[in-house]
Design an enzyme around this catalytic site. Structure first.
Site, PDB file in Angstrom:
ATOM      1  N   ALA A 136       0.819  -1.216   0.000  1.00  0.00           N
ATOM      2  CA  ALA A 136       0.000   0.000   0.000  1.00  0.00           C
ATOM      3  C   ALA A 136       0.849   1.260   0.000  1.00  0.00           C
ATOM      4  O   ALA A 136       0.337   2.358   0.207  1.00  0.00           O
ATOM      5  CB  ALA A 136      -0.922  -0.001   1.213  1.00  0.00           C
ATOM      6  N   HIS A 188       9.034  -4.980   2.325  1.00  0.00           N
ATOM      7  CA  HIS A 188       8.642  -4.517   0.983  1.00  0.00           C
ATOM      8  C   HIS A 188       9.718  -4.947  -0.004  1.00  0.00           C
ATOM      9  O   HIS A 188      10.335  -4.139  -0.685  1.00  0.00           O
ATOM     10  CB  HIS A 188       8.419  -3.007   0.977  1.00  0.00           C
ATOM     11  CG  HIS A 188       7.173  -2.607   1.703  1.00  0.00           C
ATOM     12  ND1 HIS A 188       5.929  -2.608   1.104  1.00  0.00           N
ATOM     13  CD2 HIS A 188       6.979  -2.224   2.989  1.00  0.00           C
ATOM     14  CE1 HIS A 188       5.023  -2.236   1.990  1.00  0.00           C
ATOM     15  NE2 HIS A 188       5.621  -2.003   3.142  1.00  0.00           N
ATOM     16  N   ASN A 212       3.808 -10.204   4.998  1.00  0.00           N
ATOM     17  CA  ASN A 212       3.187  -9.211   4.117  1.00  0.00           C
ATOM     18  C   ASN A 212       4.242  -8.409   3.367  1.00  0.00           C
ATOM     19  O   ASN A 212       5.231  -7.959   3.950  1.00  0.00           O
ATOM     20  CB  ASN A 212       2.284  -8.270   4.916  1.00  0.00           C
ATOM     21  CG  ASN A 212       1.159  -9.008   5.616  1.00  0.00           C
ATOM     22  OD1 ASN A 212       1.078  -9.060   6.838  1.00  0.00           O
ATOM     23  ND2 ASN A 212       0.272  -9.617   4.832  1.00  0.00           N
ATOM     24  N   ALA A 213       4.023  -8.229   2.060  1.00  0.00           N
ATOM     25  CA  ALA A 213       4.905  -7.441   1.192  1.00  0.00           C
ATOM     26  C   ALA A 213       6.336  -7.987   1.183  1.00  0.00           C
ATOM     27  O   ALA A 213       7.306  -7.238   1.271  1.00  0.00           O
ATOM     28  CB  ALA A 213       4.887  -5.959   1.593  1.00  0.00           C
ATOM     29  N   ASP A 240      -3.993  -8.732  13.414  1.00  0.00           N
ATOM     30  CA  ASP A 240      -5.406  -8.344  13.296  1.00  0.00           C
ATOM     31  C   ASP A 240      -6.258  -9.491  12.771  1.00  0.00           C
ATOM     32  O   ASP A 240      -7.480  -9.363  12.645  1.00  0.00           O
ATOM     33  CB  ASP A 240      -5.561  -7.105  12.414  1.00  0.00           C
ATOM     34  CG  ASP A 240      -5.091  -7.313  10.976  1.00  0.00           C
ATOM     35  OD1 ASP A 240      -4.494  -8.371  10.678  1.00  0.00           O
ATOM     36  OD2 ASP A 240      -5.306  -6.405  10.151  1.00  0.00           O
ATOM     37  N   HIS A 243      -4.350  -9.713   8.149  1.00  0.00           N
ATOM     38  CA  HIS A 243      -3.076  -9.697   7.437  1.00  0.00           C
ATOM     39  C   HIS A 243      -2.396 -11.061   7.416  1.00  0.00           C
ATOM     40  O   HIS A 243      -1.684 -11.392   6.452  1.00  0.00           O
ATOM     41  CB  HIS A 243      -2.125  -8.670   8.070  1.00  0.00           C
ATOM     42  CG  HIS A 243      -2.353  -7.267   7.620  1.00  0.00           C
ATOM     43  ND1 HIS A 243      -3.380  -6.501   8.105  1.00  0.00           N
ATOM     44  CD2 HIS A 243      -1.685  -6.496   6.715  1.00  0.00           C
ATOM     45  CE1 HIS A 243      -3.336  -5.305   7.527  1.00  0.00           C
ATOM     46  NE2 HIS A 243      -2.319  -5.280   6.679  1.00  0.00           N
ATOM     47  N   ASP A 264       0.443  -1.540  12.742  1.00  0.00           N
ATOM     48  CA  ASP A 264       0.453  -0.978  11.385  1.00  0.00           C
ATOM     49  C   ASP A 264      -0.838  -0.184  11.179  1.00  0.00           C
ATOM     50  O   ASP A 264      -1.437  -0.196  10.104  1.00  0.00           O
ATOM     51  CB  ASP A 264       0.595  -2.080  10.334  1.00  0.00           C
ATOM     52  CG  ASP A 264       1.006  -1.538   8.963  1.00  0.00           C
ATOM     53  OD1 ASP A 264       1.283  -0.326   8.856  1.00  0.00           O
ATOM     54  OD2 ASP A 264       1.030  -2.315   8.001  1.00  0.00           O
ATOM     55  N   LEU A 297      -4.838  -4.710   0.995  1.00  0.00           N
ATOM     56  CA  LEU A 297      -4.809  -4.298   2.402  1.00  0.00           C
ATOM     57  C   LEU A 297      -3.864  -3.119   2.555  1.00  0.00           C
ATOM     58  O   LEU A 297      -2.751  -3.117   2.027  1.00  0.00           O
ATOM     59  CB  LEU A 297      -4.347  -5.444   3.294  1.00  0.00           C
ATOM     60  CG  LEU A 297      -5.396  -6.517   3.631  1.00  0.00           C
ATOM     61  CD1 LEU A 297      -4.735  -7.709   4.299  1.00  0.00           C
ATOM     62  CD2 LEU A 297      -6.497  -5.945   4.519  1.00  0.00           C
ATOM     63  N   ALA A 298      -4.318  -2.106   3.283  1.00  0.00           N
ATOM     64  CA  ALA A 298      -3.555  -0.857   3.418  1.00  0.00           C
ATOM     65  C   ALA A 298      -3.464  -0.498   4.893  1.00  0.00           C
ATOM     66  O   ALA A 298      -4.182   0.353   5.392  1.00  0.00           O
ATOM     67  CB  ALA A 298      -4.225   0.262   2.620  1.00  0.00           C
TER      68      ALA A 298
END
Length: 373
Positions: A136, A188, A212-213, A240, A243, A264, A297-298
């Site tokens: 994101a 990332h 993630n990423a 959460d 994610h 996050d 997802l952001a």
């Protein structure tokens, strides 16, 4: 002005659970803990160390990248959910925007405003990431240059820095950043397992929002996730339950000794469904999550008190869940006087009922009245 407080309940001390009292001194530190080993009797009050969140983009409708006094508003919202210390986390953006934000964050890091979580510094999540794995993040990624990072560090203290080690030049500067006191995190990234292992050998300390990423795990190409599971001592993870699947969380818990949790969180945390800002992006909060228009997802709407309850829901004992929200992130940053309840530590203290609802928050001894948020 901070005053002395004496709290009674089941206390998570460095020696395990105690039934007794904890005295918070007028100097903002814990003066004493008195009690006996906890019995099997029912508990009315749990007393835990305050949460420490190392990845916070926003909350209460406000985004860190808005600059000005935005960080104070974010720190105020998260304090209401038990976060007593945090890192203000930036987004990838043009360098002049990042400089402006850090210039605004500098004074906030030097002086805590009453009613807000302590800002321990900045988590520079961008712009030194792989443009092929933005997640994101806005499309303003660039290569890291030591002189540029030093300039940013003069504006505000950089505690964490996320980078993609496979980008040319990045592997070579990890050691210099680490020697300068900056925790380098891998994130990332499209890097390989081998890139991850080499980055850890160069001094990288952890992984940004694990799973993630980043390049995923495959049995013939272990990817960056494989490097983390096989070699990491620390990594951050977003619990959460959107994610990362609970099964993957439990896999990481078995593999990474001091896995710690972050929110996050975005401006949408603590707010109703609707549209919010995440850096230069417009994001939508709905169905408990935050997404870009294409469904990516952001960030999250998570707060640390809910993270605690989520960890218990997937089977962690309360003491372990607390360590992963308080003790481990404190140790990761080298703060030996935070994230724990012991004499001499900062009086960052939470009082919860038997259902783990937050009743009271103490921020360096300051009593915060918890709103119905």
């Amino acid at each position: 002005m901070t005053t002395q407080h004496v709290l009674q309940g089941r206390i998570l001390s460095g020696n395990g659970w105690l039934d007794g009292t904890i005295t918070l001194g007028a100097d903002g530190r814990i003066a004493a803990i008195d009690g006996r080993l906890a019995s099997g009797r029912a508990v009315e009050r749990y007393i835990l160390p305050g949460f420490i969140d190392l990845h916070v983009h926003g909350g209460g409708g406000v985004d860190i990248m808005e600059g000005g006094r935005a960080a104070e508003a974010v720190a105020r919202l998260h304090a209401q959910h038990g976060t007593t210390a945090m890192l203000a986390t930036t987004m990838t953006a043009p360098m002049d925007e990042i400089e402006n934000v850090l210039a605004a964050l500098g004074p906030c890091c030097r002086q805590r405003t009453p009613g807000t979580a302590r800002l321990l510094g900045v988590h520079l999540e961008g712009p030194y990431i792989n443009p092929g794995k933005l997640g994101a993040q806005p499309d303003d990624a660039c290569r890291a240059v030591l002189s540029q990072i030093d300039k940013l560090g003069q504006l505000a203290p950089i505690a964490l820095l996320t980078l993609a080690p496979e980008i040319p030049g990045h592997m070579e500067i990890i050691r210099a950043l680490s020697d300068a006191g900056i925790r380098v995190q891998i994130g990332h990234t499209l890097g390989s397992y081998e890139d991850g292992v080499q980055a850890l050998q160069q001094g990288a300390a952890g992984f940004t929002h694990l799973f993630n990423a980043m390049s995923g795990l495959h049995h013939r190409e272990p990817g960056m996730v494989g490097a983390a599971l096989a070699h990491a001592e620390y990594a951050e993870l977003i619990p959460d339950l959107l994610h990362v699947h609970p099964g993957a969380i439990r896999t990481a818990l078995r593999a990474i000794p001091r896995l710690y949790c972050v929110t996050d969180s975005t401006a949408a945390a603590g707010m109703p469904d609707g549209e919010y800002k995440l850096g230069s992006h417009a994001v939508t909060k709905c169905m408990g999550g935050v997404r870009l228009a294409d469904g990516t997802l952001a960030g999250s709407t998570l707060t640390m008190d809910q993270a605690l309850r989520n960890l218990l829901a997937i089977g962690l004992p309360l003491a372990e869940a607390s360590h992963r929200l308080s003790l481990y992130p404190a140790d990761y940053l080298g703060h030996a006087d935070r994230g724990r309840l012991e004499a001499g530590a900062w009086a960052d203290v939470l009082v919860l009922d038997d259902a783990l609802n937050l009743l009271d928050v103490y921020l360096e001894g300051e009593h915060l009245v918890v709103s119905d948020v």
